[in-house]
Scaffold this motif. Structure first.
Motif: not given
Length: 357
Positions: A230-239, A243-250
């Motif tokens: 997400s580019e926009r801030k996620l609400i807590p229930e979506f956290e 996907l915690k990722i190095n952007p070069k691997d997307i």
């Protein structure tokens, strides 16, 4: 030859990175200049790429159209001034980018400029108004409408994303995907954007809502894992789905996804280039020629206007019921690739004044 490449966004680095490499291999000098936006600087630092930085892009504030235009004009003037000083010192032979400043400064110094854009004139009107009158060349896909500047257009049969996702330059690596998720199970990606880009200056566009994302998660979770970028801030229930990722691997993670759902134009096109089944859900549907071709000619994505959320859930369920879905999309992708060019080779020949026919 000395080439100045201007980058305004992380996606622009992907667009030009293989061209930059190819030019340097032929002993051309490449100067990379950036407007630092999002993770662009971090991406270049990780790739050990040398660059000159003009300005730090500011987050777009809420306001009326007049105030937003004023802010954009101020930024354009500041970029022009700083780029002017660089060009005066470096004296490049040619400038390349998806950028307004190189068009302005190129006109002043009479340096050939190649403006790459795959948005139609009407979709990205503000950028085109400030850029196209000053550009020497506008390089766009055949299906892209450049308005009254057809005499400046150099067209090609392809897409910008193929500059970095064509199979000749990108090989998906399942081992990289495994670093971030369980690749043995089916998984689905949801991509959310902020709708703050230049083509949404009027703040009239929107995409996936909170309630619809909840329904999507509930539906998709029945048969696989769900991940959100997400580019926009996620609400807590979506956290917990982030996907915690190095952007070069997307792109390695995208390539093995079973379904990609997004309100992003850019990443939907990337999914199509990779042959990943995808659905785009936003108010731009039907308005962008490149995406219309991907959806209608090749069947590589489904575009749904966000006025009809029930259609999205219906489409998702229909795709999930198809046991041969990935093979069908691979066949469609193969057809697309057989008819489209390797854009990196095209750009290289264009800048080197070789035949592009």
């Amino acid at each position: 030859m000395k080439i100045l490449v201007k980058l305004n966004h992380p996606a622009h680095y992907h667009l030009y990175k293989n061209l930059i490499k190819k030019l340097r291999e032929s002993d051309d000098e490449v100067i990379v200049v950036i407007r630092n936006k999002d993770i662009l600087k971090d991406l270049l630092d990780e790739e050990h790429e040398n660059y000159l930085s003009l300005i730090q892009a500011k987050a777009r504030k809420e306001g009326n159209i007049i105030s937003i235009i004023k802010a954009n004009v101020f930024e354009i003037i500041l970029q022009d001034y700083k780029l002017f000083k660089i060009v005066k010192n470096e004296k490049p032979d040619v400038m390349v980018g998806t950028d307004t400043a190189i068009a302005h400064v190129g006109r002043i110094f009479k340096i050939p400029t190649y403006i790459f854009n795959e948005d139609d004139y009407i979709v990205n009107r503000l950028f085109c108004i400030f850029t196209y009158p000053f550009a020497r060349h506008i390089v766009s896909p055949k299906v892209c409408d450049v308005g009254k500047y057809k005499h400046k257009k150099i067209e090609y049969d392809g897409y910008q994303k193929l500059a970095y996702l064509h199979p000749s330059v990108f090989k998906p690596n399942i081992e990289i995907a495994k670093k971030y998720l369980n690749s043995l199970s089916k998984y689905y990606l949801i991509r959310l954007v902020s709708f703050s880009a230049g083509h949404d200056i009027e703040k009239k566009h929107s995409g996936l809502s909170k309630s619809l994302i909840i329904k999507l998660i509930n539906t998709l979770s029945e048969s696989g894992n769900v991940y959100i970028t997400s580019e926009r801030k996620l609400i807590p229930e979506f956290e917990k789905y982030r996907l915690k990722i190095n952007p070069k691997d997307i792109h390695h993670v995208m390539a093995f996804a079973d379904l990609f759902i997004s309100d992003s134009q850019s990443m939907t096109l990337e999914a199509a280039m990779l042959g990943v089944p995808s659905i785009r859900f936003n108010s731009f549907v039907g308005k962008i020629s490149v995406l219309n071709e991907i959806e209608e000619r090749y069947g590589l994505s489904i575009g749904l206007n966000n006025e009809y959320p029930d259609r999205l859930l219906f489409a998702v369920n229909e795709l999930l019921k198809n046991p041969n879905l990935k093979n069908e999309y691979k066949t469609r992708r193969d057809k697309m690739l057989s008819e489209k060019i390797n854009l990196t080779d095209f750009m290289y020949k264009l800048l080197k004044n070789e035949s592009i026919l």
